[in-house]
Design an enzyme around this catalytic site. Sequence first.
Site, PDB file in Angstrom:
ATOM      1  N   SER A   5      20.851  57.118  34.922  1.00 22.55           N
ATOM      2  CA  SER A   5      20.346  57.376  36.268  1.00 22.55           C
ATOM      3  C   SER A   5      21.507  57.412  37.247  1.00 22.55           C
ATOM      4  CB  SER A   5      19.371  56.256  36.668  1.00 22.55           C
ATOM      5  OG  SER A   5      19.084  56.277  38.047  1.00 22.55           O
ATOM      6  N   TYR A  18      17.369  46.972  37.221  1.00 21.63           N
ATOM      7  CA  TYR A  18      17.285  48.376  36.808  1.00 21.63           C
ATOM      8  C   TYR A  18      18.674  49.011  36.811  1.00 21.63           C
ATOM      9  CZ  TYR A  18      16.007  53.344  36.967  1.00 21.63           C
ATOM     10  OH  TYR A  18      15.898  54.691  36.720  1.00 21.63           O
TER      11      TYR A  18
END
Length: 267
Positions: A142, A155
């Site tokens: 990401s 995350y």
Amino acid sequence: MLLQNHTVLITGAGSGLGLGVAKYCKAQGATVIVTDIATEKLAYIAADFGEQDLLLACDVTKITDLELCKQHIVEKYGRLDAVIGAQGIFDGNRPILTMNAPDLDQMFDELFHINVKGYLLTAHIFADLLKQNHGALVLTTSTAAYAADGGGAVYTATKGAIRSLIQQLAFEFAPHIRVNGVAPAAIGNSQLKGPKALNLDNEKQSDIPKDAFLNLFQSISLLQQLPDATDYGEIYAFLASKQNKIMTGQTIVADQGLLNRAVLTQH
């Protein structure tokens, strides 16, 4: 067609990014194996795939599930050309100081099991099949691995780990398996869920009101059209294909110009 005569496994492909990539790979000529932990998702999307494809329930954090998935692939096809990892969960963008320590502890284990351990086990179990066909492994990280505020601390840590894992596996699996990654930013109608630790496992990023999400995206992105899952498909398909003879150990940052924007001024 990028993936003619390719057999491609996509994990976490019952919805969202994984499903969009699976559909794109199929349109590019691939025979696809779609896996997801949620059997109801597989039943819902079954009509999008044919008898030559496989839809399998699989928990990527469990060795027995992955081994059974591998057995089905060997029995039906006898080969595997690429594995695309698309499973993952979000952390609700929660700062760690807003949580109590037990919740943080549980959330860490949950996210790292799914987002990181799932990729490690998948790579380990399918490496021999990929090696036989000089195949490819493509993992999803990401933009959160490159800049703050793409998620919360947990995350972000998982996505940074995946980015490093891509480089390490490319080193360990060379020269027989190409290992690369994709770092998406925004995805329209994202199905990414939160962790059970915060009671967010029934909430999705797509639950954010569409106008609010689009306005936020357009305020920080150079490209203004919000991509959907299939818009990322071509990047994954190229990296998974045997036409990729030039890249391994790399992550393509597909960020719509997010990381290239001015920080202190608006254009």
